[in-house]
Structure formats: structure tokens, C-alpha cells
Scaffold this motif. Structure first.
Motif, PDB file in Angstrom:
ATOM      1  N   GLY A   1       0.780  -1.228   0.153  1.00 42.96           N
ATOM      2  CA  GLY A   1      -0.207   0.061  -0.320  1.00 42.96           C
ATOM      3  C   GLY A   1       0.359   1.364   0.212  1.00 42.96           C
ATOM      4  O   GLY A   1       0.320   2.492   0.310  1.00 42.96           O
ATOM      5  N   SER A   2       2.161   1.540  -0.078  1.00 44.12           N
ATOM      6  CA  SER A   2       3.192   2.350  -0.558  1.00 44.12           C
ATOM      7  C   SER A   2       3.481   2.803  -1.659  1.00 44.12           C
ATOM      8  O   SER A   2       4.297   1.590  -2.462  1.00 44.12           O
ATOM      9  CB  SER A   2       4.004   1.687   0.682  1.00 44.12           C
ATOM     10  OG  SER A   2       5.197   3.420   0.565  1.00 44.12           O
ATOM     11  N   TYR A   3       3.401   3.924  -1.496  1.00 44.60           N
ATOM     12  CA  TYR A   3       3.146   3.702  -3.013  1.00 44.60           C
ATOM     13  C   TYR A   3       5.222   4.379  -3.299  1.00 44.60           C
ATOM     14  O   TYR A   3       5.651   3.131  -4.787  1.00 44.60           O
ATOM     15  CB  TYR A   3       3.215   6.317  -3.653  1.00 44.60           C
ATOM     16  CG  TYR A   3       3.444   6.145  -5.172  1.00 44.60           C
ATOM     17  CD1 TYR A   3       3.152   6.062  -5.469  1.00 44.60           C
ATOM     18  CD2 TYR A   3       3.989   7.900  -5.196  1.00 44.60           C
ATOM     19  CE1 TYR A   3       3.404   6.388  -6.910  1.00 44.60           C
ATOM     20  CE2 TYR A   3       3.951   8.221  -5.911  1.00 44.60           C
ATOM     21  CZ  TYR A   3       3.585   7.648  -7.462  1.00 44.60           C
ATOM     22  OH  TYR A   3       3.993   8.679  -8.453  1.00 44.60           O
TER      23      TYR A   3
ATOM     24  N   LYS B   1       2.149  -3.464  13.193  1.00 42.54           N
ATOM     25  CA  LYS B   1       1.917  -2.675  14.161  1.00 42.54           C
ATOM     26  C   LYS B   1       1.669  -1.899  15.495  1.00 42.54           C
ATOM     27  O   LYS B   1       1.492  -0.659  15.720  1.00 42.54           O
ATOM     28  CB  LYS B   1       0.143  -2.471  13.262  1.00 42.54           C
ATOM     29  CG  LYS B   1      -0.134  -2.865  11.795  1.00 42.54           C
ATOM     30  CD  LYS B   1      -1.275  -3.379  11.764  1.00 42.54           C
ATOM     31  CE  LYS B   1      -1.283  -3.813   9.866  1.00 42.54           C
ATOM     32  NZ  LYS B   1      -0.963  -4.571   9.927  1.00 42.54           N
TER      33      LYS B   1
ATOM     34  N   ARG C   1       9.284  -5.715   7.715  1.00 43.73           N
ATOM     35  CA  ARG C   1       8.651  -4.067   7.663  1.00 43.73           C
ATOM     36  C   ARG C   1      10.047  -3.140   7.662  1.00 43.73           C
ATOM     37  O   ARG C   1      11.084  -1.779   7.463  1.00 43.73           O
ATOM     38  CB  ARG C   1       8.357  -3.743   8.779  1.00 43.73           C
ATOM     39  CG  ARG C   1       7.951  -2.457   9.614  1.00 43.73           C
ATOM     40  CD  ARG C   1       7.354  -1.399   8.313  1.00 43.73           C
ATOM     41  NE  ARG C   1       7.202  -0.062   8.563  1.00 43.73           N
ATOM     42  CZ  ARG C   1       6.553   1.293   7.976  1.00 43.73           C
ATOM     43  NH1 ARG C   1       6.045   0.241   6.737  1.00 43.73           N
ATOM     44  NH2 ARG C   1       6.359   2.095   9.182  1.00 43.73           N
TER      45      ARG C   1
ATOM     46  N   SER D   1       6.838   6.945   3.871  1.00 44.37           N
ATOM     47  CA  SER D   1       5.669   5.650   3.615  1.00 44.37           C
ATOM     48  C   SER D   1       4.266   6.235   3.963  1.00 44.37           C
ATOM     49  O   SER D   1       3.426   6.937   3.672  1.00 44.37           O
ATOM     50  CB  SER D   1       5.426   4.557   4.889  1.00 44.37           C
ATOM     51  OG  SER D   1       5.236   3.708   4.802  1.00 44.37           O
ATOM     52  N   GLY D   2       3.234   4.907   2.897  1.00 48.44           N
ATOM     53  CA  GLY D   2       2.318   5.543   2.209  1.00 48.44           C
ATOM     54  C   GLY D   2       1.761   5.562   1.176  1.00 48.44           C
ATOM     55  O   GLY D   2       2.560   5.777   0.186  1.00 48.44           O
ATOM     56  N   ALA D   3       0.566   5.936   0.893  1.00 52.31           N
ATOM     57  CA  ALA D   3       0.373   7.185  -1.000  1.00 52.31           C
ATOM     58  C   ALA D   3      -0.518   8.329  -0.605  1.00 52.31           C
ATOM     59  O   ALA D   3      -1.444   8.581  -1.099  1.00 52.31           O
ATOM     60  CB  ALA D   3      -0.381   5.594  -1.270  1.00 52.31           C
ATOM     61  N   GLY D   4      -0.850   8.613   0.788  1.00 54.22           N
ATOM     62  CA  GLY D   4      -1.523  10.120   1.469  1.00 54.22           C
ATOM     63  C   GLY D   4      -0.537  11.363  -0.063  1.00 54.22           C
ATOM     64  O   GLY D   4       0.290  11.124  -0.709  1.00 54.22           O
TER      65      GLY D   4
ATOM     66  N   SER E   1       3.093  11.744  -0.251  1.00 59.05           N
ATOM     67  CA  SER E   1       3.705  11.319  -1.505  1.00 59.05           C
ATOM     68  C   SER E   1       3.620  11.869  -2.834  1.00 59.05           C
ATOM     69  O   SER E   1       4.599  11.939  -3.617  1.00 59.05           O
ATOM     70  CB  SER E   1       3.166   9.719  -1.981  1.00 59.05           C
ATOM     71  OG  SER E   1       3.645   9.013  -0.632  1.00 59.05           O
TER      72      SER E   1
ATOM     73  N   ASN F   1      -1.127   8.260  -6.982  1.00 55.09           N
ATOM     74  CA  ASN F   1      -0.410   8.908  -7.331  1.00 55.09           C
ATOM     75  C   ASN F   1       0.204   9.678  -8.022  1.00 55.09           C
ATOM     76  O   ASN F   1       0.862  11.091  -8.672  1.00 55.09           O
ATOM     77  CB  ASN F   1       0.547   8.751  -6.101  1.00 55.09           C
ATOM     78  CG  ASN F   1      -0.355   8.016  -4.861  1.00 55.09           C
ATOM     79  OD1 ASN F   1      -0.202   7.042  -4.776  1.00 55.09           O
ATOM     80  ND2 ASN F   1      -0.419   8.753  -3.880  1.00 55.09           N
TER      81      ASN F   1
END
Length: 314
Positions: free
Chosen positions: A110-112, A140, A253, A273-276, A279, A305
Motif C-alpha cells: 500500500g505504499s507508493y 503495528k 517491515r 511511506s504510504g500513499a497520501g 507522496s 499518485n
């Protein structure tokens, strides 16, 4: 042989450490401050703050220090709550948490930015108490620093197989393999390689942290030459049902974080990290610097993205 693991408060931990200095043995245990032998009970005091008691009188010895309900009998049954949970979960054998299991998980899907990492880890039943004492649990619930520390300790303790798909490689195969198909291939390959690594030892079971319905997994698996299909179970939040999945998650991780740091240093930007939205902003800067070709070395281009970053430059 009974095994009890305690996680005492800081004050009690220091008291335990001081008390068992008088029973200290010369044996060196990895990641432990002290190994002691009192009668038939072996006591290992770990840097993580956990204390493991082993032997016929382990329960009695541990009781004098246990002021909380957090202790568990790691060689017999887990805590009553965990035992009930594992027994009640459809499809898992009773006592599953105490079996010798290969667990597999993935990070980065789920990370771009950054790679897709899949790991299969083998946690034999005789290592479960030590894994628990090291602090192995759902990644987590851990900080990035804790994840890296525990991962380094796992390297010499259990057998595992990591597969790292860089963004460049991911982009090359993604048009042929959708995200689910790609993960099926990687999980199967990691498990297959790990089985070969631990042979002739065979696990009691294989637990995959479920990312697609079992029927869908087996549909994609049918196209693979080396299919691992026996003794496989699929459970969401698999780290709650066996430490093998938790260990695999931590190793995944840690690898992802290391790769992301290396890629950040290479491109000269902090890759999130992530796709917000962050990014999108970093992607725009990379596009300005070297276009889609450069971005494809660090990002999974089929994510939305990419289009957002391109639009921001128009």
C-alpha cells in the motif's frame, strides 16, 4: 518442561535481576542480561524486559514475581484468552499457537514509494517462548526502532526467507500480474524456498496472513510450477494466532524501512511511506528532476499518485 514468560514492571525487573545474580551461570544467551540456574529452574533475563522461567518448577518460581495477569505458560497453553481465540477461530486446529509453523506476510503493497517485501518465517515450538521474550508481536504495535532492533535479533534465531521486489522490478511485472496475483506468486515462492532451507524438517502448518479469499489464492497458485498447497491456512490478522506471522511481519517491515532509507539517500529526497498527499508532493519533485523514468525507480507507477503528480506539473 514448563516455560513461563513474565513482563514485570521496571522495579520488579531490577529486583529479579539482582536476586538471580547469586545463581548466575557462565552460559551466554543472545540478547539476555543474565542466565541463572536455581535448582531445576533455568531463568533467562532478557534485555527486552522479559524474564523466562524453564523447568519442572518454573511456574512455582515465577509466581513469586508475577504481580499481573500477563504471564503465559509458553510450552503448554497460551493465556486462557488466546487459547479460546485460537480454538474458536474457524479452520485452525486447537492449540495452533503452540505448533511449529511457517508464517508469511507482506509489507509495502500500500505504499507508493519503496519495495514490496514478502517474508516467510519458521517458528518451531521450542523457540516460541524465546520469540515472545524478545517482544515479537504485531509489528503495528511497535515503533520503527523497535522493529529494527527485534529484526536484527531474529536473524540468528529463526530461519526465514525474504523476497524484495524493487519499484523498478515491480513496474516491469505489474502489467502482467495484478497486485493480488503478484503477492500469491511471492508468498508461494518465499514459503517454497524456506521449506527447502529447513528440510528435512517439516512444519506442522503454514499460516498466510490473508490478503485475498482462499479460492482466489489457489486460482492464481494453479499457474505456478512449484506449488505449496498442503497444510496451508489463511487468516486475517494472522499475527494474533501465531508468532511465526508476527516474526515475518517484523522482518518484512524492517527490510522495507531499510530499502526506503537507501532509496531516499540515492534520490536525495525523503521518500515517505504510504500513499497520501506527501507522496504526491515528493513524486512531483522527482518528476521535475528526471521525469517518469526516474520516478519509476522509486515508486509504483500504477498508483493514482503518479497521475496526481503529473497533473500538478501542468
Amino acid at each position: 518442561m514448563a516455560t513461563i514468560v513474565l513482563k514485570p514492571d521496571t522495579n520488579t525487573y531490577q529486583k529479579i535481576l539482582s536476586y538471580y545474580q547469586g545463581f548466575a551461570e557462565k552460559k551466554q544467551v543472545p540478547h539476555a542480561q543474565l542466565f541463572a540456574k536455581k535448582g531445576t529452574t533455568a531463568v533467562t533475563i532478557y534485555n527486552s524486559g522479559k524474564v523466562m522461567f524453564q523447568g519442572p518448577a518454573a511456574e512455582k518460581e515465577a509466581q513469586q514475581w508475577d504481580s499481573s495477569p500477563q504471564a503465559s505458560n509458553a510450552s503448554g497453553t497460551a493465556t486462557a484468552a488466546k487459547k479460546k481465540s485460537a480454538a474458536a477461530k474457524p479452520g485452525l486446529p486447537a492449540g495452533f499457537s503452540q505448533l511449529s509453523v511457517i508464517g508469511s506476510d507482506e509489507v509495502g503493497n500500500g505504499s507508493y514509494f519503496g519495495p514490496l517485501v514478502v517474508c516467510a518465517a519458521y517458528a518451531p515450538k521450542e523457540k516460541l517462548a524465546e520469540l515472545k521474550a524478545l517482544g515479537v508481536r504485531d509489528s503495528k504495535e511497535l515503533t520503527d526502532l523497535q522493529i529494527k532492533q527485534i529484526a536484527s535479533q531474529l536473524e540468528g534465531l529463526i530461519d526465514y526467507q525474504l523476497l524484495v521486489v524493487t519499484p523498478e522490478k515491480y513496474n516491469a511485472v505489474q502489467p502482467k500480474y495484478n497486485a493480488v496475483h503478484m503477492k500469491v506468486v511471492l508468498h508461494n515462492q518465499a514459503i517454497s524456498l524456506l521449506l527447502a532451507k529447513i528440510a528435512p524438517t517439516k512444519p506442522d502448518a503454514i499460516l498466510i496472513d490473508q490478503f485475498t479469499p482462499e479460492g482466489n489464492y489457489r486460482k492464481y497458485l494453479a499457474a505456478e510450477k512449484n506449488q505449496v498447497s498442503e497444510k496451508i491456512y489463511f487468516i486475517t490478522k494472522g499475527e494474533q494466532y501465531h508468532l511465526a506471522v508476527a516474526a515475518a511481519s517484523i522482518l518484512c517491515r524492517a527490510s522495507f524501512l531499510n530499502e526506503l532509507a537507501e532509496e531516499s539517500a540515492e534520490v536525495g529526497l525523503q521518500l515517505p511511506s504510504g500513499a497520501g498527499a506527501k507522496s504526491d508532493q515528493v513524486a512531483s519533485r522527482i518528476l521535475k528532476k528526471g521525469g517518469l523514468e526516474l520516478l519509476g525507480k522509486y515508486a509504483k507507477l500504477h498508483f493514482a499518485n503518479t497521475q496526481k503528480a503529473q497533473n500538478s506539473l501542468k
